[in-house]
Enzyme design. Sequence first.
Site, short mmCIF file in Angstrom:
data_model
loop_
_atom_site.label_atom_id
_atom_site.label_comp_id
_atom_site.label_asym_id
_atom_site.label_seq_id
_atom_site.Cartn_x
_atom_site.Cartn_y
_atom_site.Cartn_z
CE LYS A 22 -1.67 1.55 4.03
NZ LYS A 22 -1.33 2.94 4.39
CG ASN A 23 2.33 2.56 3.51
OD1 ASN A 23 1.17 2.86 3.24
ND2 ASN A 23 2.74 2.30 4.74
NE ARG A 92 -0.52 11.78 7.68
CZ ARG A 92 0.12 12.94 7.69
NH1 ARG A 92 -0.51 14.00 8.06
NH2 ARG A 92 1.38 13.01 7.35
CB CYS A 116 -5.04 9.84 11.27
SG CYS A 116 -3.43 9.29 11.80
NE ARG A 121 0.53 10.47 10.47
CZ ARG A 121 0.00 9.43 9.81
NH1 ARG A 121 -1.06 8.87 10.29
NH2 ARG A 121 0.51 9.01 8.68
CG LEU A 125 9.25 17.75 9.03
CD1 LEU A 125 9.65 16.32 9.35
CD2 LEU A 125 10.34 18.73 9.44
CG ASP A 306 3.42 1.27 9.45
OD1 ASP A 306 3.61 1.51 8.25
OD2 ASP A 306 3.09 2.15 10.28
NE ARG A 398 -6.92 4.05 5.57
CZ ARG A 398 -5.97 4.54 6.36
NH1 ARG A 398 -6.12 4.53 7.68
NH2 ARG A 398 -4.87 5.06 5.85
C1 EPZ Z 1 4.20 6.85 6.32
O1 EPZ Z 1 3.40 7.84 6.95
C2 EPZ Z 1 3.33 5.61 6.21
N1 EPZ Z 1 2.15 5.92 5.39
C3 EPZ Z 1 2.88 5.18 7.60
O2 EPZ Z 1 2.13 3.97 7.45
C4 EPZ Z 1 4.11 4.88 8.44
O3 EPZ Z 1 3.71 4.55 9.75
C5 EPZ Z 1 5.02 6.12 8.47
O4 EPZ Z 1 5.35 6.52 7.13
C6 EPZ Z 1 6.32 5.87 9.22
O5 EPZ Z 1 7.00 4.81 8.61
C7 EPZ Z 1 2.28 5.90 4.04
O6 EPZ Z 1 3.35 5.66 3.50
C8 EPZ Z 1 1.04 6.18 3.25
P1 EPZ Z 1 6.17 10.23 8.51
P2 EPZ Z 1 3.92 9.38 7.02
O7 EPZ Z 1 6.04 11.49 7.74
O8 EPZ Z 1 4.61 9.72 5.75
C9 EPZ Z 1 6.07 13.36 12.08
C10 EPZ Z 1 0.32 2.51 7.76
O9 EPZ Z 1 -0.11 1.94 8.77
N2 EPZ Z 1 6.00 14.38 11.03
O10 EPZ Z 1 7.42 9.42 8.40
O11 EPZ Z 1 2.79 10.22 7.44
C11 EPZ Z 1 4.74 12.60 12.19
O12 EPZ Z 1 3.84 13.32 13.00
C12 EPZ Z 1 0.74 3.97 7.83
O13 EPZ Z 1 0.47 1.95 6.64
C13 EPZ Z 1 6.13 15.72 11.38
O14 EPZ Z 1 6.28 16.07 12.54
O15 EPZ Z 1 4.96 9.25 8.20
C14 EPZ Z 1 5.14 11.29 12.80
O16 EPZ Z 1 5.23 11.45 14.21
C15 EPZ Z 1 0.49 4.59 9.21
N3 EPZ Z 1 6.04 16.67 10.41
C16 EPZ Z 1 6.54 11.06 12.23
O17 EPZ Z 1 7.00 12.32 11.74
C17 EPZ Z 1 5.85 16.34 9.09
O18 EPZ Z 1 5.80 17.25 8.23
C18 EPZ Z 1 6.57 10.05 11.10
O19 EPZ Z 1 5.84 10.59 10.05
C19 EPZ Z 1 5.73 14.97 8.74
C20 EPZ Z 1 5.82 14.01 9.73
#
Ligand code: EPZ
Length: 417
Positions: A22-23, A92, A116, A121, A125, A306, A398
């Site tokens: 999915k990701n 999201r 979410c 979220r 960045l 995850d 999902r």
């Molecule tokens: C991706 O989410 C995945 N989703 C998530 O999988 C996964 O848990 C996550 O990466 C971490 O590996 C998809 O790829 C669609 P991040 P993403 O930006 O991109 C903080 C699942 O179950 N952050 O690496 O949203 C954020 O709040 C899903 O398949 C900021 O602070 O993850 C979080 O605490 C859930 N500012 C951390 O970084 C930002 O601008 C990780 O977020 C962006 C993120």
Amino acid sequence: MQTFVIQGGRRLEGDMTVQGAKNSALPILAATLLCQGESTLTNCPKLSDVYAACRILGSIGARCVMQGHSVTVRADAPSRAVIPEDLMQEMRSSIIFLGAMLGRMGQCSLGFPGGCELGPRPIDLHLQALRRMGVRITEENGILTCTVPKGLHGARIHLQFPSVGATENILLAAVLAAGDTVITNAAREPEITDLADFLTKCGAKIEGAGTGTIRIRGVKQLTGCEHRIMPDRIVTATWLACAAATGGELRLLHTDDASLTGILDVFEEMGGSCSRSQDSICFSGRKPIQPLRYIKTMPFPGFPTDAQAIVMAVLCKANGTSVMEETIFENRFRHVDALVRMGADIRIAGRAAVIRGVRQMHGAVVSATDLRGGAAMLTAALGAEGETVLTEISHIDRGYDSPELALQAVGARIERK
Ligand code: EPZ
């Protein structure tokens, strides 16, 4: 609302074919917007999030057709630089279309992605990076309007945190930008590498995907290609957890061994035995489950957030006490209450969960709280005595492609009602 009704206590045995990731499918679907001509994605999982991404492409003016596990996208003349509000709220990760729309159309209007179940979220960045590439962003009544008055240009971007989504959005904005972009402290997840492989096949100039430093040289045009979506490493981990929780033996096919760093060793530490090849795993959960004295979630190549909930579901029946620390998301223990209702002994202390293994879990009526939390409840239900009724399974749909069919094929008694 649909439910899963599960009769637990049966060993899972047999072969399972792992679905596409999915990701990886979601950012690559966004990337097709950057291409002239037709892109065909194979091994694409049939998931509600994938359908939502196809709807976004359609609303922008691309033609997106899914047949079986193949999606064909033609984005010759995208006409509408808006991500629909309802789709932003539904998923999201729609934020991943921002970089692609800016790269192709030079503008984008979108609602702030909802927080979410896992926490607020934020997207700071993403926005900081895009501003450095010449994007002008204004916000009014929760709607972001992004334009590129002087065009997108390359930049040096250091991420304060190796955000997966931010790394993907920068990649998508950079491949057609003027000049060079360098991302430092980039996310290293395998899905980033799959996205870069797709973009490179379309004509992009990218080096270093999968490492902490990624260099992109902007090109004038990208042309669609055919690409097979990589196997889903979290679905792989989920089926391993189901085998461990039921004391079963599974052979997983169409896996991607390189992407399982930080996962397979954890299952071996819990007493599982794995024999692995590049694209398959034979796993036995016959031995008693051993506790994990301490494990924390980390960005790749560490133990993935995850997989936290599904590994916790296995640890509920370990011979001893385990401690899990969730360092990535603020609120990713929402599945604990359901596991406790099923007989688990878990205490939360801030970002840590203390799991004291119990001899047996029992069925209960529980509601999925989020995608991976729901998968954890499914895992625990398969290994519990008696019947579990799992509601709110739209969360699970999902990310899992007909999970009940996949599990029935290896002996699980699970029905979608
Ligand atoms: C991706 O989410 C995945 N989703 C998530 O999988 C996964 O848990 C996550 O990466 C971490 O590996 C998809 O790829 C669609 P991040 P993403 O930006 O991109 C903080 C699942 O179950 N952050 O690496 O949203 C954020 O709040 C899903 O398949 C900021 O602070 O993850 C979080 O605490 C859930 N500012 C951390 O970084 C930002 O601008 C990780 O977020 C962006 C993120």
